[in-house]
Write a protein that holds these residues in place. Sequence first.
Motif, short mmCIF file in Angstrom:
data_model
loop_
_atom_site.label_atom_id
_atom_site.label_comp_id
_atom_site.label_asym_id
_atom_site.label_seq_id
_atom_site.Cartn_x
_atom_site.Cartn_y
_atom_site.Cartn_z
N GLN A 27 6.45 2.06 -1.29
CA GLN A 27 5.33 1.35 -1.87
C GLN A 27 5.37 1.39 -3.39
O GLN A 27 4.98 0.42 -4.05
CB GLN A 27 4.02 1.95 -1.36
N ALA B 101 3.89 -5.76 4.14
CA ALA B 101 2.54 -5.17 4.05
C ALA B 101 1.97 -4.91 5.43
O ALA B 101 0.81 -5.22 5.72
CB ALA B 101 1.62 -6.07 3.24
N HIS C 25 1.76 -1.88 6.97
CA HIS C 25 0.99 -0.62 7.04
C HIS C 25 0.57 -0.23 5.63
O HIS C 25 1.35 -0.32 4.70
CB HIS C 25 1.83 0.50 7.64
N ALA C 26 -0.65 0.22 5.50
CA ALA C 26 -1.15 0.64 4.19
C ALA C 26 -0.72 2.07 3.91
O ALA C 26 -0.66 2.90 4.80
CB ALA C 26 -2.67 0.53 4.15
N SER C 27 -0.40 2.33 2.64
CA SER C 27 -0.11 3.68 2.20
C SER C 27 -1.29 4.18 1.37
O SER C 27 -2.00 3.39 0.75
CB SER C 27 1.17 3.70 1.35
N ASN C 28 -1.50 5.50 1.36
CA ASN C 28 -2.67 6.03 0.65
C ASN C 28 -2.40 6.29 -0.83
O ASN C 28 -3.16 7.00 -1.48
CB ASN C 28 -3.14 7.33 1.32
#
Length: 222
Positions: free
Chosen positions: A129, A186, A188-191
């Motif tokens: 990311q 996009a 999966h979202a990363s923190n």
Amino acid sequence: MVRRFALMVAATALSAGSVAPAQVRPGTATEQAVAAVAANEAAEPLVTAPIAADPLAPATVAGTEEAAPAQTPVDSEAEEVAIRGASLSDSVAKLRRTDAGSRELECLAAGVYFESKSEPLAGQLAVGQVIANRANSKGRFPSTYCGVLTQRGQFSFVRGGRWPAVNKGGVQWKNAVAIARIVDGALHASNIGKAMFFHARRVSPGWRLTRVASVGNHVFYR
């Protein structure tokens, strides 16, 4: 007996000639029979071997040397929906490949591989990311994954715009390819949000940056 055998040959030839195509060349009854058989065999469709289960793996069709076409990162809207609804580990399992599918995705996968191949998948996703965030930074960094990766002085494993050879048959590379495809799509979202920098936990560079998160073996900043 000789006459009976001749009559049998003639009858067989006439029977075969009745189903042979009109283009059969003239000749003796025996020659017509042979030509009819050859014509019927030529008319049968070619049976080919099935394409390999892995769409990106080299595959050949019987009697040819052509490789099967490469699969795109996400093949359909239905597949994308299925991946978005799956866990990160399940998505990686579905998207593992030896071939990233494009030069840009290969660069992104290389960054993930060399910086975080031994980390948990969440840590690999975070590294990927950062590369994507830099490529999308609108002028702060190069606008492509390859440009970000090969920018002078940014990634220590890159020397002269090149990186070491990779065992593309290994699980770690296939995981890196899957992570690259997930980041690029996009899926999966990363923190880590908009983080553009990271360093290993074992070092303390003293950066005057805003710390965003700590994931796996890295600390991330923006």
